[in-house]
Design a protein around this motif. Structure first.
Motif, mmCIF file in Angstrom:
data_model
loop_
_atom_site.group_PDB
_atom_site.id
_atom_site.type_symbol
_atom_site.label_atom_id
_atom_site.label_comp_id
_atom_site.label_asym_id
_atom_site.label_seq_id
_atom_site.Cartn_x
_atom_site.Cartn_y
_atom_site.Cartn_z
ATOM 1 N N VAL A 291 0.852 -1.189 0.000
ATOM 2 C CA VAL A 291 0.000 0.000 0.000
ATOM 3 C C VAL A 291 0.887 1.238 0.000
ATOM 4 N N VAL A 292 0.697 2.107 -0.984
ATOM 5 C CA VAL A 292 1.442 3.362 -1.049
ATOM 6 C C VAL A 292 0.511 4.476 -1.523
ATOM 7 N N SER A 293 0.892 5.688 -1.232
ATOM 8 C CA SER A 293 0.162 6.858 -1.702
ATOM 9 C C SER A 293 0.621 7.209 -3.114
ATOM 10 N N THR A 294 -0.339 7.504 -3.982
ATOM 11 C CA THR A 294 -0.029 7.899 -5.362
ATOM 12 C C THR A 294 -0.788 9.184 -5.698
ATOM 13 N N PRO A 295 -0.291 10.341 -5.249
ATOM 14 C CA PRO A 295 -0.983 11.598 -5.538
ATOM 15 C C PRO A 295 -1.091 11.855 -7.036
#
Length: 470
Positions: A291-295
């Motif tokens: 799980v990672v943030s992808t702005p």
């Protein structure tokens, strides 16, 4: 001497004046106008002037959430007076703005003089719709200079809570800015009005993937469990036996491990480039263990310039050029793998040119000619430059089955996608371009000529409107 003062007569007079509404007997259409004051003063989250049509109670939105001015689906996603979805005629300064069910140009609210919503428009000039239309009139310059400038900031710390149960914040960030300037170039003759609007918008997004563990990458599933915590058996597909009664049996791999000589070399190549888990997952099956943030960045730019020229008392002409550019992209590569490609990258570009000439043949007769061209670009944005080892030739060196597909030069060669799909409704993990490929670049032009005359209580009108798209 005592003087006596007598009170005078006290009167209160209220005068009520009103103009008698004119009964229009020469048309059956119903019309609502959103004027400049409303256009400028109403708060608009999406700043899409076509959506101001919803101020008319007969207008119903059928949107699924794509309402921004750069969303080509947004502006025509309305039903007016019971009309069909995507069947409205959208116009900007008399020029068609729609191509099929999508939209070619959406002006900024600060550039707009008024918005007209028409329903039950059965006149021949509205034959490109199901009887409903939204017409936007742009501002023009005058003999005095006028303009405005604005800036609006949206920050997570100032946003309302997105979820009041978990107390989570809305992480959207946006800087909106722009302005307009209008005035004379030659007094009483030539006028100009120019406007610009820009967004630096960042929307939060998360990438949820379920990726194999180190043991599973080597074919060892001895530690792979079901959702109930039982061992997930891996069977040898070549051991399948079908009994006379139809019963099918298979033999599990020894130690629940696939022998290395049974592993496909192409799959091993992809597995080596697949990003690894950064968490334990949410269940025994290791679901969402990466799980990672992808702005997502939305650098929206909207520019429009209109010039009006009064040739003489009888002839007036104007021309307009309008452009929007929105190259949507995910910042960086959160996986570190050359095989990661976000499905959120896209190009949303719109261009519109229009010209108009009106000539007064007499005080009661007008002749008008109008022409325009517009297009939009709604395309996915995947990388087309990558290491040769990940090309179709590099991945499949001993086969050319793909050449038939790429015989069409309009189909770009992207990295061959490999997807790891899980049970039930869990999403797939894509290596290569995920989410599909789309490439829409339609063009449209139109020309119209109209002759109108007021003859007593009658209004006569004739003309022709030609439209083409490709």
């Amino acid at each position: 001497m005592d003087a006596t003062l007598k009170p005078g007569e006290v009167r209160e007079t209220i005068s009520v004046t009103a103009d008698v509404a004119t009964l229009q007997l020469n048309t059956a259409k119903l019309e609502t106008t959103v004027d400049q004051k409303l256009t400028e003063s109403l708060p608009q989250l999406y700043r899409n002037v076509f959506l101001l049509a919803q101020l008319d109670p007969s207008v119903e939105s059928t949107s699924w959430g794509e309402d921004n001015p750069y969303d080509t689906w947004a502006s025509n996603n309305l039903r007016i007076g019971g009309s069909g979805q995507f069947t409205n005629d959208l116009q900007v300064d008399g020029s068609a703005s729609g191509i099929s069910v999508k939209t070619g140009y959406v002006p900024s609210p600060d550039m707009v003089q008024e918005v007209n919503i028409l329903q039950n428009a059965v006149d021949a000039e509205y034959g490109h719709s199901s009887g409903s239309a939204i017409s936007v009139v742009m501002k023009s310059g005058t003999n005095e200079f006028h303009g405005n400038a604005f800036y609006q900031a949206q920050r997570a710390s100032l946003n309302a809570l997105e979820n009041r149960v978990y107390r989570s914040e809305n992480q959207t960030r946006n800087n909106m800015y722009g302005g307009t300037v209008g005035g004379p170039i030659l007094k009483n003759k030539l006028f100009n009005f120019v406007g610009y609007e820009g967004w630096d918008k960042t929307e939060p997004a998360m990438l949820y993937n379920t990726v194999p563990t180190d043991l599973e990458r080597a074919g060892n599933f001895s530690q792979t469990m079901t959702d109930d915590g039982d061992l997930r058996m891996i069977y040898d597909p070549w051991s399948t036996q079908t009994a006379p009664d139809g019963t099918i049996t298979r033999t599990p791999f020894v130690n629940n491990t696939i022998p290395s000589n049974r592993l496909d070399q192409t799959a091993l190549k992809y597995t080596a480039a697949l990003w690894k888990a950064n968490g334990p997952g949410i269940d025994a099956f290791n679901t969402n263990n990466f799980v990672v943030s992808t702005p997502i960045k939305y650098p929206y730019k909207n520019f429009s310039d209109r010039a009006d020229y009064v040739v003489n008392d009888k002839l007036r002409v104007n021309g307009r050029v309008s452009i929007t550019r929105t190259p949507v992209a995910v910042t960086g590569n959160p996986t570190g793998s050359p095989m990661f490609m976000s499905d959120r990258g896209a190009n949303y570009n719109m261009t519109s040119y229009a010209g108009d000439a009106t000539y007064a043949l007499s005080p009661t007769t007008l002749l008008n000619f109008h022409g325009g061209y517009h297009n939009f670009k709604d395309t996915s944005h995947f990388a087309t430059e990558f290491a040769p080892e990940w090309s179709w030739e590099g991945v499949f060196p001993n086969s050319d089955f793909y050449k038939v597909v790429f015989a069409d030069p309009g189909i770009p060669k992207l990295i061959p996608r490999m997807s790891i799909c899980n049970q039930d409704s869990n999403p797939c993990t894509h290596m290569g371009p995920g989410g599909g490929y789309w490439h829409e670049t339609p063009h449209a032009w139109e020309f119209s000529g109209k002759l109108a005359q007021q003859r007593g209580s009658h209004y006569l009108k004739t003309g022709a409107d030609i439209r083409r798209s490709s």
